[in-house]
Design an enzyme around this catalytic site. Structure first.
Site, PDB file in Angstrom:
ATOM      1  N   ILE A   1       0.879  -1.174   0.000  1.00 50.58           N
ATOM      2  CA  ILE A   1       0.000   0.000   0.000  1.00 50.58           C
ATOM      3  C   ILE A   1       0.914   1.221   0.000  1.00 50.58           C
ATOM      4  O   ILE A   1       1.706   1.395   0.916  1.00 50.58           O
ATOM      5  CB  ILE A   1      -0.884   0.019   1.273  1.00 50.58           C
ATOM      6  CG1 ILE A   1      -1.721  -1.257   1.360  1.00 50.58           C
ATOM      7  CG2 ILE A   1      -1.770   1.265   1.290  1.00 50.58           C
ATOM      8  CD1 ILE A   1      -2.479  -1.403   2.674  1.00 50.58           C
ATOM      9  N   SER A   2       0.832   1.995  -1.023  1.00 50.39           N
ATOM     10  CA  SER A   2       1.713   3.180  -1.108  1.00 50.39           C
ATOM     11  C   SER A   2       0.905   4.262  -1.812  1.00 50.39           C
ATOM     12  O   SER A   2       1.102   4.536  -2.993  1.00 50.39           O
ATOM     13  CB  SER A   2       2.999   2.842  -1.865  1.00 50.39           C
ATOM     14  OG  SER A   2       2.742   2.043  -3.016  1.00 50.39           O
TER      15      SER A   2
END
Lengths: 147, 147
Positions: B110-111
């Site tokens: 998750i970025s």
């Protein structure tokens, strides 16, 4: 399966391609060669010679140089005792990843305290962590063997 | 040659075995495939499928899974904004090392913030950083495209 930190939603994700498949692909066994010693003791020279020799034998190695990593991964760390410990911990973790990927990972860095090196060794099976301590004048400086 | 931190004694150490030699040995080009998306969007599924397919083609890849790294390299980080940024920075630095080693590095995490991903992209030539943003319901959530 385990959880970490403040979250109960961090699960271990198994990869379908494991270490054995990668080792088969590379025809070699992943491991860590940890070269320690004072500045000027010849760590980088040994690391480079080893890497070159392995390459001539068709083996894939990668050097994690302590100084180089201070330009990237560890650039936020200084030289206080706790920063030096964190520096070594991170190099150990990354070396572990490279060994898991099937590479012969050559870590070259000043890592005087046995407890820090042993923490890195503990991440891998004994046979996959090879330590080379470079001597000065035929003997270890006291702090190299201290815990 | 450059210096970092509080020390004027941290020099870049060139390796005698460069990226090109490693790529020749592996018969592939090192790069980063960066898979981003919300929890449950299928990042790990895509990462695993890609890794499996590459293996069947004789290509060496390695998955850097954001959750797995929180058990090791990033276990000291929490979930505050600055910790999330540092989490992504470290994964970017390690992905860069793997690509330099000649591997196809699949980073799955998750970025959400473009600025964090762009900082990772900036470590590599454009053609060596491939970003895959997984959509939810056919569109990006707002925060995925925010800077």
């Amino acid at each position: 399966m385990s959880t970490v930190g403040n979250s109960t939603n961090i699960f271990w994700q198994e990869s379908p391609i494991g270490k054995l498949e990668r080792q088969k692909l590379l025809n070699q066994k992943g491991c860590v060669v940890w070269i320690t010693g004072l500045s000027g003791s010849g760590k980088s020279t040994l690391a480079c010679s080893l890497s070159r020799e392995l390459c001539t034998r068709g083996k894939l190695s990668y050097i994690l140089d302590g100084d180089n990593l201070r330009h990237g991964l560890n650039k936020d760390l200084g030289f206080k005792a706790e920063d030096r410990t964190e520096n070594i911990r991170r190099v150990g973790e990354v070396a572990h990843l490279f060994a898991d990927a099937g590479l012969i990972c050559i870590a070259s860095l000043i890592s005087p305290y046995r407890k820090d090196r042993d923490a890195c060794r503990a991440m891998l099976p004994d046979s996959s962590f090879i330590e080379a301590s470079l001597l000065l004048n035929g003997s270890y400086p006291d702090y190299v063997v201290s815990t």
